[in-house]
Scaffold this active site. Structure first.
Site, PDB file in Angstrom:
ATOM      1  N   GLU A 109     -18.091  -0.356   9.412  1.00  0.00           N
ATOM      2  CA  GLU A 109     -18.984  -1.278   8.725  1.00  0.00           C
ATOM      3  C   GLU A 109     -18.353  -2.659   8.676  1.00  0.00           C
ATOM      4  O   GLU A 109     -17.130  -2.796   8.656  1.00  0.00           O
ATOM      5  CB  GLU A 109     -19.264  -0.782   7.299  1.00  0.00           C
ATOM      6  N   CYS A 122     -16.222  -9.891   6.616  1.00  0.00           N
ATOM      7  CA  CYS A 122     -15.250  -8.865   6.238  1.00  0.00           C
ATOM      8  C   CYS A 122     -15.335  -7.782   7.316  1.00  0.00           C
ATOM      9  O   CYS A 122     -16.398  -7.179   7.503  1.00  0.00           O
ATOM     10  CB  CYS A 122     -15.621  -8.313   4.862  1.00  0.00           C
ATOM     11  N   CYS A 129      -9.530   5.491   7.526  1.00  0.00           N
ATOM     12  CA  CYS A 129      -8.251   4.907   7.115  1.00  0.00           C
ATOM     13  C   CYS A 129      -7.304   6.039   6.749  1.00  0.00           C
ATOM     14  O   CYS A 129      -7.721   7.045   6.182  1.00  0.00           O
ATOM     15  CB  CYS A 129      -8.442   3.990   5.907  1.00  0.00           C
ATOM     16  N   CYS A 133      -5.760   5.949  -0.358  1.00  0.00           N
ATOM     17  CA  CYS A 133      -5.778   5.436  -1.735  1.00  0.00           C
ATOM     18  C   CYS A 133      -6.941   6.120  -2.471  1.00  0.00           C
ATOM     19  O   CYS A 133      -8.080   6.075  -1.992  1.00  0.00           O
ATOM     20  CB  CYS A 133      -5.959   3.917  -1.735  1.00  0.00           C
ATOM     21  N   CYS A 136     -10.417   4.349  -3.253  1.00  0.00           N
ATOM     22  CA  CYS A 136     -11.120   3.672  -2.152  1.00  0.00           C
ATOM     23  C   CYS A 136     -11.975   4.671  -1.383  1.00  0.00           C
ATOM     24  O   CYS A 136     -11.498   5.748  -1.001  1.00  0.00           O
ATOM     25  CB  CYS A 136     -10.088   3.031  -1.217  1.00  0.00           C
ATOM     26  N   GLU A 185      -6.549   0.174   7.769  1.00  0.00           N
ATOM     27  CA  GLU A 185      -5.327  -0.548   7.432  1.00  0.00           C
ATOM     28  C   GLU A 185      -4.947  -1.384   8.660  1.00  0.00           C
ATOM     29  O   GLU A 185      -4.471  -0.836   9.666  1.00  0.00           O
ATOM     30  CB  GLU A 185      -4.216   0.461   7.072  1.00  0.00           C
ATOM     31  N   SER A 218      -5.166  -8.047   5.199  1.00  0.00           N
ATOM     32  CA  SER A 218      -4.873  -7.354   3.941  1.00  0.00           C
ATOM     33  C   SER A 218      -4.178  -6.030   4.238  1.00  0.00           C
ATOM     34  O   SER A 218      -4.601  -5.287   5.119  1.00  0.00           O
ATOM     35  CB  SER A 218      -6.184  -7.095   3.190  1.00  0.00           C
ATOM     36  N   SER A 241      -2.146  -5.367  -1.191  1.00  0.00           N
ATOM     37  CA  SER A 241      -2.871  -4.567  -2.183  1.00  0.00           C
ATOM     38  C   SER A 241      -1.852  -3.905  -3.091  1.00  0.00           C
ATOM     39  O   SER A 241      -1.352  -2.824  -2.794  1.00  0.00           O
ATOM     40  CB  SER A 241      -3.739  -3.533  -1.464  1.00  0.00           C
ATOM     41  N   LEU A 242      -1.555  -4.557  -4.192  1.00  0.00           N
ATOM     42  CA  LEU A 242      -0.483  -4.061  -5.074  1.00  0.00           C
ATOM     43  C   LEU A 242      -1.053  -3.036  -6.068  1.00  0.00           C
ATOM     44  O   LEU A 242      -0.587  -1.908  -6.124  1.00  0.00           O
ATOM     45  CB  LEU A 242       0.187  -5.233  -5.797  1.00  0.00           C
ATOM     46  N   CYS A 360     -15.824  -4.399  -2.137  1.00  0.00           N
ATOM     47  CA  CYS A 360     -14.468  -3.943  -1.825  1.00  0.00           C
ATOM     48  C   CYS A 360     -14.324  -2.434  -1.956  1.00  0.00           C
ATOM     49  O   CYS A 360     -14.631  -1.869  -2.995  1.00  0.00           O
ATOM     50  CB  CYS A 360     -13.455  -4.569  -2.769  1.00  0.00           C
TER      51      CYS A 360
HETATM   52  N1  SAH Z   1      -6.015  -1.298   4.036  1.00  0.00           N
HETATM   53  C1  SAH Z   1      -6.099  -2.685   3.610  1.00  0.00           C
HETATM   54  C2  SAH Z   1      -7.538  -3.174   3.560  1.00  0.00           C
HETATM   55  C3  SAH Z   1      -8.315  -2.411   2.559  1.00  0.00           C
HETATM   56  S1  SAH Z   1      -9.782  -3.024   1.838  1.00  0.00           S
HETATM   57  C4  SAH Z   1      -5.459  -2.818   2.247  1.00  0.00           C
HETATM   58  O1  SAH Z   1      -5.132  -1.805   1.636  1.00  0.00           O
HETATM   59  O2  SAH Z   1      -5.259  -3.942   1.806  1.00  0.00           O
HETATM   60  C5  SAH Z   1      -9.402  -4.469   0.971  1.00  0.00           C
HETATM   61  C6  SAH Z   1      -9.088  -4.366  -0.507  1.00  0.00           C
HETATM   62  O3  SAH Z   1     -10.058  -3.640  -1.259  1.00  0.00           O
HETATM   63  C7  SAH Z   1      -7.756  -3.705  -0.778  1.00  0.00           C
HETATM   64  O4  SAH Z   1      -7.051  -4.491  -1.700  1.00  0.00           O
HETATM   65  C8  SAH Z   1      -8.171  -2.414  -1.409  1.00  0.00           C
HETATM   66  O5  SAH Z   1      -7.144  -1.849  -2.184  1.00  0.00           O
HETATM   67  C9  SAH Z   1      -9.372  -2.842  -2.204  1.00  0.00           C
HETATM   68  N2  SAH Z   1     -10.204  -1.734  -2.666  1.00  0.00           N
HETATM   69  C10 SAH Z   1     -10.360  -0.534  -2.096  1.00  0.00           C
HETATM   70  N3  SAH Z   1     -11.198   0.232  -2.807  1.00  0.00           N
HETATM   71  C11 SAH Z   1     -11.601  -0.510  -3.857  1.00  0.00           C
HETATM   72  C12 SAH Z   1     -12.484  -0.273  -4.943  1.00  0.00           C
HETATM   73  N4  SAH Z   1     -13.113   0.883  -5.064  1.00  0.00           N
HETATM   74  N5  SAH Z   1     -12.644  -1.269  -5.833  1.00  0.00           N
HETATM   75  C13 SAH Z   1     -12.016  -2.447  -5.698  1.00  0.00           C
HETATM   76  N6  SAH Z   1     -11.188  -2.730  -4.690  1.00  0.00           N
HETATM   77  C14 SAH Z   1     -10.972  -1.769  -3.773  1.00  0.00           C
END
Ligand code: SAH
Length: 377
Positions: A109, A122, A129, A133, A136, A185, A218, A241-242, A360
Site C-alpha cells: 500500500e 508514504c 514486514c 512490532c 503495528c 523496514e 524510517s 522509531s523509538l 501510521c
Molecule cells: N519499519 C519502519 C517503518 C514503519 S511505519 C519503522 O519502524 O520505522 C512508520 C512509523 O509508524 C513507525 O514509527 C512505526 O513504529 C509507526 N507505527 C506503526 N504502527 C503504528 C500504529 N498502530 N500507530 C501509530 N504509529 C504506528
C-alpha cells in the site's frame, strides 16, 4: 468480497518476484540494456525522460521513438509492476490510499497526502514486514518479500502522475516529499531502498528530481544499516522509531531492540546527525498506560537533550485485535509539555487517513488479503 479476490489472485504466483525495470538501473546500465536489445543507447535516455519526466510508460506517448521499437523497449524496460487493486480517499480526496498488487500477487500500500504547499507520498519498501512490532498492523503479518527499487519508485510515479493530471483535488501538483513509512523496514531492504532514493532524487531524466532533503527513511533501529546510510553522503532525513526510552519496554514494543538496544540505536542516530548535519526524527507512538507516563517523558528528555533531535508524537492508531489504544488527550499534552519544557523540539503528528486505515501503522494489506501476501501468525 475483496478478501476472496485477493486470496485467489495471490495463489500460485508467489515466488516469481518482480521483472527487471528501467528504474532498477543506473543511467549507464540503462543504455547498456537498450543496446542489448539491438537499439541505440540513447533510447535509454528517451525512455527515462518518458518515465521520470513525463511520467508515462505508454508506448503511444513515445512519439520520438520509432513505432516499431516502442513495443519491445517498453516490454523489456517498462513492464507494469504494480496494478491498483483499490483506491480509497478521505479528507475531501486529499488523502488517498492505494492497494497495489505486484506481478507475483504480493500486496503493498501507498498513501498520498496533500497539504497546503506540499504533497507527501508514504511508500512501502517491503511486502509485509519482519520487525513484528506488536502495535503495528503490518508487523502482524510477517514479511513476504523485499520490493525491487522500481516497485518502490512506481508508487511515487503513480502519485506524481495523478497529481500532474489534476486527479487530486487542489489542482495539478507535484510530489514534494517521500517518506518510507509505509509497509516494511526500509533498512532491511537496504540496496533496493538506496537505489530507489537515487531514482527519486536524481534530476530528470535520470530520476524524479525530488529534493534529497525531502526524503525520510524510517527505521525500527537496524544499527549497522544506520551507519551504512550515514556513510552514503546523502542528506536524507532519518526517523528512528523509538517508542520507549527504556529497554524493558522497548524490547516488547520494538522486538529488534533485543538485538540493538536504546543506547546503541541512539548512538547510531547521533552519528547520523553528525555525518549529515540533519536533525533526526524520533518517532514515539503514544499508547495509553503503556509508554505515556510522565516519568517516561522525562527519561526520553534525558536521552535526547543536547542532541540534534526532533520528537514526533503519534497518537497510536489502534489496529484490529490489539488491546492497545491511543493515550488520553490529557496524557498526550502532558508528555509533550514535559519534553518542550526540557528544550526538546516536539510535535504531535497529525494522523491523516485514519478512517481509511491509511494512517501510521495501519497499512495491513497482507493481513486483509487472507494470507495472499503475508505469513499468518
Ligand atoms: N519499519 C519502519 C517503518 C514503519 S511505519 C519503522 O519502524 O520505522 C512508520 C512509523 O509508524 C513507525 O514509527 C512505526 O513504529 C509507526 N507505527 C506503526 N504502527 C503504528 C500504529 N498502530 N500507530 C501509530 N504509529 C504506528
Amino acid at each position: 468480497m475483496l478478501v476472496r479476490q485477493l486470496t485467489v489472485a495471490g495463489q500460485g504466483t508467489r515466488g516469481a518476484g518482480p521483472p527487471p525495470h528501467l528504474a532498477d538501473l543506473e543511467p549507464g546500465e540503462r543504455r547498456a540494456a537498450v543496446e542489448q536489445l539491438g537499439q541505440h543507447g540513447y533510447r535509454g535516455d528517451q525512455l527515462s525522460r518518458h518515465y521520470f519526466g513525463r511520467l508515462t510508460d505508454d508506448p503511444a506517448d513515445m512519439t520520438d521513438v520509432p513505432a516499431a521499437s516502442r513495443g519491445p523497449l517498453v516490454e523489456a524496460l517498462l513492464p507494469c509492476l504494480l496494478t491498483a487493486e483499490r483506491d480509497i480517499s478521505c479528507d475531501m480526496g486529499q488523502t488517498r490510499k492505494t492497494l497495489w498488487r505486484a506481478v507475483d500477487g504480493a500486496y503493498v500500500e501507498s498513501v498520498l497526502m496533500r497539504y497546503p504547499g506540499r504533497v507527501t507520498m508514504c511508500v512501502s519498501s517491503q511486502a509485509g514486514c519482519g520487525m513484528a512490532c506488536p502495535f503495528c498492523a503490518t508487523g502482524q503479518a510477517g514479511l513476504t518479500r523485499n520490493l525491487s527499487a522500481a516497485e518502490i519508485v512506481a508508487q511515487v510515479v503513480a502519485g506524481a502522475r495523478a497529481l500532474a493530471r489534476g486527479e487530486v483535488p487542489g489542482g495539478p501538483g507535484r510530489v514534494s516529499n517521500v517518506v518510507f513509512m509505509g509497509m516494511g523496514e526500509p533498512l532491511a531492504n537496504y540496496s533496493r531502498v538506496l537505489a530507489a532514493v537515487r531514482r527519486i532524487t536524481h534530476q530528470v531524466p535520470d530520476g524524479l528530481g525530488i529534493s534529497r532533503r525531502a526524503v525520510t527513511v524510517s527505521t525500527a533501529g537496524l544499527v549497522p544499516a544506520i551507519g551504512r546510510l550515514a556513510a552514503e553522503g546523502l542528506p536524507v532525513r532519518l526517523a528512528v522509531s523509538l517508542h520507549a526510552p527504556d529497554d524493558a519496554l522497548r524490547d516488547r514494543l520494538v522486538p529488534v531492540n533485543k538485538r540493538w538496544n536504546v543506547a546503541q540505536v541512539l548512538a547510531a542516530a547521533w552519528a547520523y546527525a553528525a555525518a549529515t548535519g540533519r536533525r533526526v526524527s524520533i518517532e514515539y507512538a503514544l499508547i495509553r498506560d503503556v509508554n505515556d507516563q510522565a516519568w517516561r517523558a522525562e527519561a526520553l528528555a534525558d536521552l535526547l537533550s543536547a542532541h540534534l533531535a526532533h520528537v514526533n508524537l503519534i497518537p497510536l492508531n489502534p489496529t484490529p485485535g490489539s488491546r492497545w489504544t491511543a493515550s488520553e488527550p490529557g496524557a498526550m499534552r502532558e508528555f509533550e509539555r514535559r519534553l518542550a519544557l526540557r528544550g526538546i523540539a516536539v510535535t504531535v503528528r497529525d494522523t491523516r487517513g485514519t478512517e481509511i486505515d491509511g494512517a501510521c501503522g495501519q497499512l495491513a494489506a497482507a493481513g486483509r488479503a487472507g494470507g495472499a501476501a503475508g505469513r499468518p501468525r
